[in-house]
Scaffold this active site. Structure first.
Site, PDB file in Angstrom:
ATOM      1  N   ARG A 192       0.847  -1.207   0.000  1.00  0.00           N
ATOM      2  CA  ARG A 192       0.000   0.000   0.000  1.00  0.00           C
ATOM      3  C   ARG A 192       0.881   1.255   0.000  1.00  0.00           C
ATOM      4  NH1 ARG A 192      -2.871  -3.495   3.529  1.00  0.00           N
ATOM      5  NH2 ARG A 192      -2.096  -2.469   5.413  1.00  0.00           N
TER       6      ARG A 192
ATOM      7  N   LYS B  41     -11.559  15.024   5.203  1.00  0.00           N
ATOM      8  CA  LYS B  41     -12.716  14.496   4.474  1.00  0.00           C
ATOM      9  C   LYS B  41     -13.462  13.460   5.301  1.00  0.00           C
ATOM     10  CE  LYS B  41     -13.295  11.047   1.758  1.00  0.00           C
ATOM     11  NZ  LYS B  41     -13.248  10.012   0.716  1.00  0.00           N
TER      12      LYS B  41
ATOM     13  N   GLU C 195     -18.661  14.540   2.479  1.00  0.00           N
ATOM     14  CA  GLU C 195     -18.934  13.757   1.265  1.00  0.00           C
ATOM     15  C   GLU C 195     -20.120  12.832   1.480  1.00  0.00           C
ATOM     16  OE1 GLU C 195     -16.004  10.763   0.351  1.00  0.00           O
ATOM     17  OE2 GLU C 195     -16.765  10.444  -1.666  1.00  0.00           O
TER      18      GLU C 195
ATOM     19  N   LYS D 271     -18.282  17.517  -1.419  1.00  0.00           N
ATOM     20  CA  LYS D 271     -17.943  16.431  -2.344  1.00  0.00           C
ATOM     21  C   LYS D 271     -19.193  15.580  -2.509  1.00  0.00           C
ATOM     22  CE  LYS D 271     -14.802  12.531  -3.033  1.00  0.00           C
ATOM     23  NZ  LYS D 271     -13.414  12.110  -2.932  1.00  0.00           N
TER      24      LYS D 271
END
Ligand code: 13P
Length: 336
Positions: A44, A134, A175, A217
């Site tokens: 990752r 976020k 979002e 978003k």
């Protein structure tokens, strides 16, 4: 202009967009498995390193959303991801939610977790150099869902997240995603998107957040994946703009779209058509994960020798989406 507004301007300056490199470990593992990459902390890290070291990325990307694991990792050169991005003029951001859990005892609806201990984690992210945060909420359309209660609970949670983030000096990106799964029509998606966004802005007003210090978003308005409904890019753009006009206050400076599992080129075509809309009070842009990094991941396959070609694929998608932000994208440019 206050500091939050300046940060937003920097992220979205001259056609730039946001790379959402913040998939959680279970999501990343799912994405890796599809293309035959073993998901480990190291793979990752390597994939995220490939993304953020892409030459010229700063021409088209003004912000990268990191995941908690990544913001604590270092590149091969010993720099943290935040230091590296900041050095290239790209603002580092951080996903601060902790994923979803069933809502109201039902497996069909979800509420996003992460408010516990949030203030403490935000304090850490300030020190680590993040400039924006976020939080994703998931709204699913199906038989009898979404319920008003689920929409409201997610709106309230998103508003608490925005308030807590701004209190620490972060631009917040709430979002709420109405997901594509299901057999609903585009009309249904439009209705639910409006309901979701109206609930969100009501909760944000109640919380007393700074609407000028956030970026919304959201999803494009689309028919359900299993609906079989065929719609043109123009219909999608009109429905999306209508939904936003019906729900997003004019004080909000910017709206960016997620890609939500759309095929990468299609997401760009639709973004282009939406961004051509005249007379909207907001900056429109993109904050894609799959539609930006998907092609690069398929090429990379975990092999160092594929890095250059994978980076070229990311840069190409970033450039195409940056053109789409200005309404200047053309499909012929895909073969450049
Ligand atoms: P997608 O563009 O793949 O929908 O991802 C965006 C995102 O940040 C999801 O939380």
């Amino acid at each position: 202009m206050n500091e939050l507004q300046e940060t937003i301007k920097k992220i979205l300056a001259s056609g730039k967009g946001i790379l959402a490199a913040d998939a959680s470990t279970p999501t990343m593992t799912k994405r890796f498995e599809k293309v035959g990459i073993a998901s480990t902390e190291e793979t990752r890290r390597q994939f995220r390193q490939l993304l953020v070291t892409t030459p010229d990325l700063e021409k088209y990307i003004g912000g990268v959303i990191l995941f908690d694991e990544t913001i604590r990792q270092k590149l091969d050169n010993g720099k943290t991801f935040s230091e590296h991005l900041a050095g290239r003029g790209i603002l580092p951001g951080i996903k601060v939610d902790e994923g979803t859990e069933p809502f109201g005892g039902s497996e069909n609806e979800k509420i996003t977790k992460g408010l516990d201990g949030l203030a403490g984690r935000l304090g850490e992210y300030v020190v680590m150099g993040a400039k924006f945060t976020k939080w994703r909420a998931v709204i699913t359309i199906g038989k009898g869902i979404p319920t008003l209660e689920c929409i409201q609970a997610n709106a309230d949670t998103l508003a608490e997240f925005v308030f807590a983030s701004q209190a620490k000096g972060f631009v917040a990106i709430p979002e709420p995603e109405v997901v594509m799964d299901g057999n609903h029509t585009i009309k249904k998606c439009e209705e639910i998107t409006i309901e979701t966004l109206q609930a969100l802005f009501k909760s944000l007003k109640t919380q007393g957040v700074d609407l000028e210090g956030l970026i919304l978003k959201t999803n494009m308005v689309l028919p359900g994946k299993e609906s079989g409904q065929k719609v043109s890019v123009q219909e999608i753009a009109q429905a999306t703009i209508r939904a936003l006009r019906n729900s997003v206050p004019t004080e909000v400076p910017a709206i960016v779209f997620l890609s939500g599992g759309q095929e990468a080129v299609l997401a760009t075509e639709r973004l282009n058509e939406i961004c051509k809309a005249a007379d909207v009070p907001w900056e429109l842009g993109f904050s894609f994960e799959r539609a930006l990094e998907g092609p690069a991941m398929e090429i990379w396959k975990g092999k160092a020798e594929n890095t250059d070609v994978a980076q070229a694929a990311l840069l190409h998608r970033a450039k195409m989406n940056s053109l789409a932000r200005k309404g200047e994208y053309k499909k012929e440019l895909e073969n450049e």
